[in-house]
Enzyme design. Structure first.
Site, mmCIF file in Angstrom:
data_model
loop_
_atom_site.group_PDB
_atom_site.id
_atom_site.type_symbol
_atom_site.label_atom_id
_atom_site.label_comp_id
_atom_site.label_asym_id
_atom_site.label_seq_id
_atom_site.Cartn_x
_atom_site.Cartn_y
_atom_site.Cartn_z
ATOM 1 N N SER A 20 0.836 -1.208 0.000
ATOM 2 C CA SER A 20 0.000 0.000 0.000
ATOM 3 C C SER A 20 0.865 1.250 0.000
ATOM 4 O O SER A 20 0.547 2.240 -0.672
ATOM 5 C CB SER A 20 -0.938 0.006 1.209
ATOM 6 N N GLU A 78 -5.570 -3.707 -2.287
ATOM 7 C CA GLU A 78 -6.147 -4.953 -1.757
ATOM 8 C C GLU A 78 -6.921 -5.698 -2.851
ATOM 9 O O GLU A 78 -8.029 -6.195 -2.644
ATOM 10 C CB GLU A 78 -7.044 -4.669 -0.544
#
Length: 195
Positions: free
Chosen positions: A22, A89
């Protein structure tokens, strides 16, 4: 990396939990914003660990995101003035995510996806292997094994401090209290009869 003369390609950022996926996605999005490119970030609704409407790295970096329930919902938020589509994700999205990413890249967008390439058992996770196969660029990140300090390519799920069994549910969103990065040798996945 080669200079790409045409618009539209796919970048995959993958690795274990705590490897910086991320964080890398956020870094790439911010770089595009400095270049005055228009970017939009998506995340699955299931990912609400730190925020409902931000992609947040484990070290606290964040960027605004649009939460979506289904892959094809992404199309509703795309406008022609956008240059970059980022999806965090990605392993939590339904099977249509591969087609969605292909369509976006074919329409000329730079598509950046980030996600786990392996589940807690060490097996390929969701659609990430397919996305890796069709991507122009794949970045595989590693964390540091919490048990021995070696490079970690796997995610260890812990339940009450013990490794989760092979047949436990695949999807269980958590943070450091549920998961640890592990190397090949320290990663353990017992069967229920071994527990």
């Amino acid at each position: 990396m080669y200079l790409i003369n045409q618009n539209g390609w796919i970048e995959v950022i993958c690795g274990s939990m705590f490897s910086g996926k991320s964080e890398e996605l956020i870094r790439r999005v911010r770089r595009t914003q400095f270049a005055k490119q228009h970017a939009i970030v998506f995340k699955p609704c299931i990912d609400n660990r730190y925020s409902e409407e931000d992609v947040v790295s484990h070290n606290g970096l964040k960027v605004k995101a649009v939460p979506v329930s289904a892959s094809k919902d992404i199309f509703e938020h795309i406008t022609e003035d956008m240059d970059v589509i980022a999806i965090d994700e990605v392993q939590f999205f339904d099977g249509d995510i591969v087609e969605v990413v292909q369509v976006l890249a074919n329409r000329g967008y730079r598509v950046i996806v980030a996600g786990l390439d392996q589940d807690f058992r060490g097996l390929p996770f969701g659609q990430v292997p397919q996305l890796m196969a069709i991507a122009e660029h794949v970045t595989k990140l590693q964390a540091v094994c919490s048990a021995c300090g070696s490079p970690a390519s796997r995610t260890q799920r812990l339940i009450d401090g013990e490794p989760a069994a092979f047949d436990d549910p695949i999807i269980l969103v958590g943070a450091s209290e549920s998961y640890e990065p592990r190397c090949r040798h320290c990663h353990a996945v017992p069967t229920n009869k071994d527990k």
